[in-house]
Design an enzyme around this catalytic site. Sequence first.
Site, PDB file in Angstrom:
ATOM      1  N   GLU A 110       0.822  -1.221   0.000  1.00  0.00           N
ATOM      2  CA  GLU A 110       0.000   0.000   0.000  1.00  0.00           C
ATOM      3  C   GLU A 110       0.849   1.261   0.000  1.00  0.00           C
ATOM      4  O   GLU A 110       0.612   2.173  -0.779  1.00  0.00           O
ATOM      5  CB  GLU A 110      -0.915   0.046   1.236  1.00  0.00           C
ATOM      6  N   HIS A 179     -11.067  -4.669  10.173  1.00  0.00           N
ATOM      7  CA  HIS A 179     -11.611  -4.456   8.834  1.00  0.00           C
ATOM      8  C   HIS A 179     -12.853  -3.589   8.848  1.00  0.00           C
ATOM      9  O   HIS A 179     -13.564  -3.540   7.856  1.00  0.00           O
ATOM     10  CB  HIS A 179     -11.973  -5.800   8.198  1.00  0.00           C
TER      11      HIS A 179
END
Lengths: 387, 338
Positions: A110, A179
């Site tokens: 990322e 998440h």
Amino acid sequence: MLSFTRRKVLCADFIASAKNVTFLSKTVLGKAFERTPMAASASTRKFSTSHKEMTVRDALNSALDEEMAADPKVFLMGEEVGEYQGAYKISKGLLDKYGPERVIDTPITEAGFTGIGVGAAYYGLRPIIEFMTFNFSMQAIDHIINSAAKSNYMSAGQISVPIVFRGPNGAAAGVAAQHSQCYAAWYGSCPGLKVLSPYSSEDARGLLKSAIRDPDPVIFLENEILYGESFPVSAEVLDSSFSIPIGKAKIEREGKDVSITAFSKMVGFSLQAAEILAKDGISAEVINLRSIRPLDRAMINASVRKTNRLVTVEEGFPQHGVGAEICASVIEESFEYLDAPVERIAGADVPMPYAPNLERLAVPQVEDIVRAAKRACYRVVPNSAAA
Amino acid sequence: MLLGRSFEDMCAQMYYRGKMFGFVHLYNGQEAVSTGFIRLLTDRDTVVSTYRDHVHALSKGVPARAVMAELFGKTTGCCRGQGGSMHMFSREHNLIGGFAFIGEGIPVATGAAFSSKYRREVLKESCDDVTVAFFGDGTCNNGQFFECLNMAALWKLPIVFVVENNLWAIGMSHFRATSDPEIWKKGPPFGIPGVHVDGMDVLKVREVAKEAIARARRGDGPTLVECDTYRFRGHSLADPDELRNPDEKAHYSSRDPIAALKNYILEHSLVPESKLKAIEKNIEELVEEAVEFADSSPAPPRSQLLENVFADPKGFGIGSDGKYRCEDPGFTQGTAQV
């Protein structure tokens, strides 16, 4: 003070037509503001525009497709966006259409690929960086904020960053603490970023197109649960030049008694809550924020000045949340108009639990919104018709 | 190199006189690396640097007066006083930073290289621009460095990764922080050639740079170059620099790149000494002039506070009158309310 009996009659019509939410085209909204009775305009609209249904997923896919076709500098980069057709199938078919040079599968890096996107944007390309969920954006947040958001300022306008960061945000179902976080508040506090959060398919299409065309960094917060939901779309929405301006909220449902602000999935919950409230004689105005930064303070304040009560709804953590900012804004600008303290509905102040019953408790539900709205309405010293 | 050295020395003077402030990181001793690489680049090639970026800016062609004014925080600086010492940007000279976080520039540089390749292959423009990313030894332990080595090699991007190994990351010795201190060896595991060069000798650096830049321009992919160099001053002007051994400092001082080049020129009689003296004088005047220019420049006006946050100023949203805030005539008067 409206008497409740009279209001109930209007509400019945309103509920009937509200089932087919056609408040999508701007002309309808315009009509609503002209103070024609909501019920009448909605029911005529229902028959005059054709309704296609479109899922949010298809809306996003079509927006990406059209923008990539229109401008060869637009490219999509992220994990699984190519051969896997997108982790949530948002980028389905794009690899076949545009090839691996424009739909780029990245390694799990990322920080690396976000920085690469920023560097490419410095040179005038228009990257769309997809995060599998915005939770993973925390690995890249240095680039989002320090090299994307702040660059135009630090370079005194020499370097603009026309980049879009998109992906699902907030809680899904049973995916637990790491998440499920909502990032609207964090990114919404950062100057140099524009933060958008669509609800319906129309929002998704229009806002994504605006985001891609925008010369500044845009955070585009989607919602995994909404991907599969269908909404009616008009022909105007389906046109490839359709876009929605950044920084303007939308009144999803007009009301007179309490303003409810929400974004993303909570708009749907708020609309359901508004229906329940209507049965109790409370006419709720539901505002779909659409844009977290810049926040449409003008519309929120105008609504509060009309209804005198406010409930803010969000899925994220309560402290320093979007609701806190809206509350402060309303107190600063419309204090004398408030008849009751502002009610903030937010997620529980805990990391998201896994067990489904606990998860339900950690996220706002329709009943919570209804209760808050009722609290806002009955908080005033009772000489109102608290029938 | 001489310009770099004089400039940095002047910065130190100005800092201690209070004209410069904040974090200032000087490049004394490392000039060979900057000159060796950047003077081989064209105007269109990109340089990405760290917070130790004054000399990279000067080498790339940003005028000394613009850099000095930026350091003084004046509106005539290269970033109008909004960036500062650690954030030098120049679109004109393709210097895209100036990043304070170590490792932050590496992915951005990789992105610039990516855009060069994209332009060539997707947009079909003729583009063989190369990107050179400068960073230090401490950065080579950072995750982003390895992520970018991987992706640059994977996609064969036209980039040169230049490690300015000055053995110290503030007070952390490279040998205390790194399991395998030979940084050039970290390229080959990713499929990138790793080169080790003496960073105190500008001619050797230039040889290596020629090869690496040519390789990138041909489309053969990235190179990792480790330059052994040293900074004569502390990490920043606020660093007391107590941890470094005086013997080590003396050793590298005796290998000053500028003195070395001067000796080389004189030994080989390439240029008469008078000409060198003339150059030195010119540089002195240039730096003095830069200081005068910066001194006499105005500070940014109040209205500059809110400018340039967005390329599209409508990003400031909608005011209470329902119109875009940026269209309000009082908008840039600079209040915190926005």
